[in-house]
Enzyme design. Structure first.
Site, PDB file in Angstrom:
ATOM      1  N   HIS A 264      58.778  21.200  87.253  1.00  0.00           N
ATOM      2  CA  HIS A 264      57.509  21.417  87.749  1.00  0.00           C
ATOM      3  C   HIS A 264      57.215  20.759  89.080  1.00  0.00           C
ATOM      4  O   HIS A 264      57.494  19.459  88.847  1.00  0.00           O
ATOM      5  CB  HIS A 264      56.350  21.367  86.649  1.00  0.00           C
ATOM      6  CG  HIS A 264      54.994  21.523  87.397  1.00  0.00           C
ATOM      7  ND1 HIS A 264      54.536  22.678  87.557  1.00  0.00           N
ATOM      8  CD2 HIS A 264      54.057  20.839  87.673  1.00  0.00           C
ATOM      9  CE1 HIS A 264      53.376  22.968  88.103  1.00  0.00           C
ATOM     10  NE2 HIS A 264      52.857  21.591  88.001  1.00  0.00           N
TER      11      HIS A 264
ATOM     12  N   ARG B  24      56.948  32.475  83.769  1.00  0.00           N
ATOM     13  CA  ARG B  24      56.191  32.923  82.849  1.00  0.00           C
ATOM     14  C   ARG B  24      55.529  31.927  81.824  1.00  0.00           C
ATOM     15  O   ARG B  24      56.661  31.064  81.787  1.00  0.00           O
ATOM     16  CB  ARG B  24      57.272  34.061  82.030  1.00  0.00           C
ATOM     17  CG  ARG B  24      57.393  35.354  82.718  1.00  0.00           C
ATOM     18  CD  ARG B  24      58.314  36.193  82.009  1.00  0.00           C
ATOM     19  NE  ARG B  24      57.757  36.600  80.668  1.00  0.00           N
ATOM     20  CZ  ARG B  24      56.787  37.386  80.591  1.00  0.00           C
ATOM     21  NH1 ARG B  24      56.695  38.299  81.616  1.00  0.00           N
ATOM     22  NH2 ARG B  24      56.422  37.732  79.304  1.00  0.00           N
TER      23      ARG B  24
ATOM     24  N   ASN C  68      66.990  26.197  92.686  1.00  0.00           N
ATOM     25  CA  ASN C  68      67.123  25.174  91.542  1.00  0.00           C
ATOM     26  C   ASN C  68      68.520  25.641  90.780  1.00  0.00           C
ATOM     27  O   ASN C  68      69.321  24.629  90.640  1.00  0.00           O
ATOM     28  CB  ASN C  68      66.010  24.996  90.470  1.00  0.00           C
ATOM     29  CG  ASN C  68      65.167  23.885  91.326  1.00  0.00           C
ATOM     30  OD1 ASN C  68      65.393  22.796  91.363  1.00  0.00           O
ATOM     31  ND2 ASN C  68      64.029  24.354  91.759  1.00  0.00           N
TER      32      ASN C  68
HETATM   33  C1  GAR Z   1      60.202  25.422  92.315  1.00  0.00           C
HETATM   34  O1  GAR Z   1      59.743  24.916  93.299  1.00  0.00           O
HETATM   35  C2  GAR Z   1      59.889  25.088  90.758  1.00  0.00           C
HETATM   36  O2  GAR Z   1      59.719  23.845  90.902  1.00  0.00           O
HETATM   37  C3  GAR Z   1      58.615  25.917  90.965  1.00  0.00           C
HETATM   38  O3  GAR Z   1      59.064  27.193  91.491  1.00  0.00           O
HETATM   39  C4  GAR Z   1      59.934  26.942  92.505  1.00  0.00           C
HETATM   40  C5  GAR Z   1      61.217  27.751  92.226  1.00  0.00           C
HETATM   41  O4  GAR Z   1      61.968  27.717  93.247  1.00  0.00           O
HETATM   42  N1  GAR Z   1      58.250  26.057  89.514  1.00  0.00           N
HETATM   43  C6  GAR Z   1      56.892  26.243  89.022  1.00  0.00           C
HETATM   44  O5  GAR Z   1      55.933  26.123  90.009  1.00  0.00           O
HETATM   45  C7  GAR Z   1      56.748  26.069  87.790  1.00  0.00           C
HETATM   46  N2  GAR Z   1      55.229  25.946  87.239  1.00  0.00           N
HETATM   47  P1  GAR Z   1      63.590  28.209  93.242  1.00  0.00           P
HETATM   48  O6  GAR Z   1      63.473  29.681  92.605  1.00  0.00           O
HETATM   49  O7  GAR Z   1      64.278  28.245  94.716  1.00  0.00           O
HETATM   50  O8  GAR Z   1      64.157  27.141  92.389  1.00  0.00           O
END
Ligand code: GAR
Length: 205
Positions: free
Chosen positions: A110, A92, A14
């Site tokens: 999320h 976190r 992201n």
């Molecule tokens: C993503 O899918 C994000 O939406 C999720 O972690 C992943 C990070 O991926 N976040 C959560 O679950 C927050 N509760 P990335 O490091 O490749 O962006």
């Protein structure tokens, strides 16, 4: 331009999509990434950010008390004067010590409808429950776990999906577009508020 501090704990896909959007996409001319920060100094995303030419910073959270770590992290980030703190896989739960200095300016993505699922493993949850669709949510962060006001949601079609990897692939494609798009709209709406306030103050009394 709006100043973005992007926070991550892992892979950073992201973050990369947001950096790309500031260079050539919907955030071009609207935002710049002033720091990519991690609570894990060896997070792959931090190295990817550096490769992209972003300033990076880290502070290990392991073994630290939540409030003390969050206060120190907030102080470090304040030096970069961010307009928005953008959580991108920052794994976190934030304490008031972190939230207060940036209240109303912290965003999270999320990978589920936050009314239906909070916390970790949202794609596993969608896969195990054989959902025919799930949602990606971008929301403002408050002191609860995934409880803040929703800024945008987009549906991910899961029809015909038979592996968790495919759920994630479809979900992440939506995440990468939705986060940049939502930020762009938020920044534009704030710019409009500021320019109409400036207009009003120019009207002779
Ligand atoms: C993503 O899918 C994000 O939406 C999720 O972690 C992943 C990070 O991926 N976040 C959560 O679950 C927050 N509760 P990335 O490091 O490749 O962006």
């Amino acid at each position: 331009k709006a100043r973005l501090a992007i926070l991550l704990s892992g892979r950073g896909s992201n973050m990369l999509a947001l950096v790309e959007a500031t260079k050539t996409g919907v955030l071009k001319d609207l935002a710049e990434v002033v720091v990519v920060f991690s609570n894990k100094p060896d997070a792959p995303g931090l190295a990817f950010a550096a490769e992209q030419g972003c300033p990076v910073a880290s502070l290990p959270s392991q073994g630290r008390k939540r409030e003390a770590f969050d206060a120190e992290a907030a102080q470090l980030l304040q030096q970069y004067r961010p307009d928005f703190v953008v959580l991108a896989g920052y794994m976190r739960i934030l304490s008031p010590a972190f939230i207060q200095p940036f209240a109303g300016r912290i965003l999270n993505i999320h990978p589920a409808d936050t009314h239906q699922h909070q916390g970790l493993h949202a794609y596993e949850w969608a896969f195990e429950n054989q959902l025919s669709e799930t949602k990606i949510t971008v929301h403002l962060v408050d002191e609860g776990l995934d409880t803040g006001p929703i800024l945008a949601q987009q549906t991910v079609d899961l029809c015909g999906v038979d592996t968790l990897a495919e759920v994630e692939r479809r979900g992440l494609a939506v995440e990468h577009e939705l986060y940049a798009q939502t930020l762009a709209e938020l920044i534009k709406s704030q710019q409009n508020v500021m320019s109409s306030a400036a207009e009003t103050s120019r009207v002779p009394k």
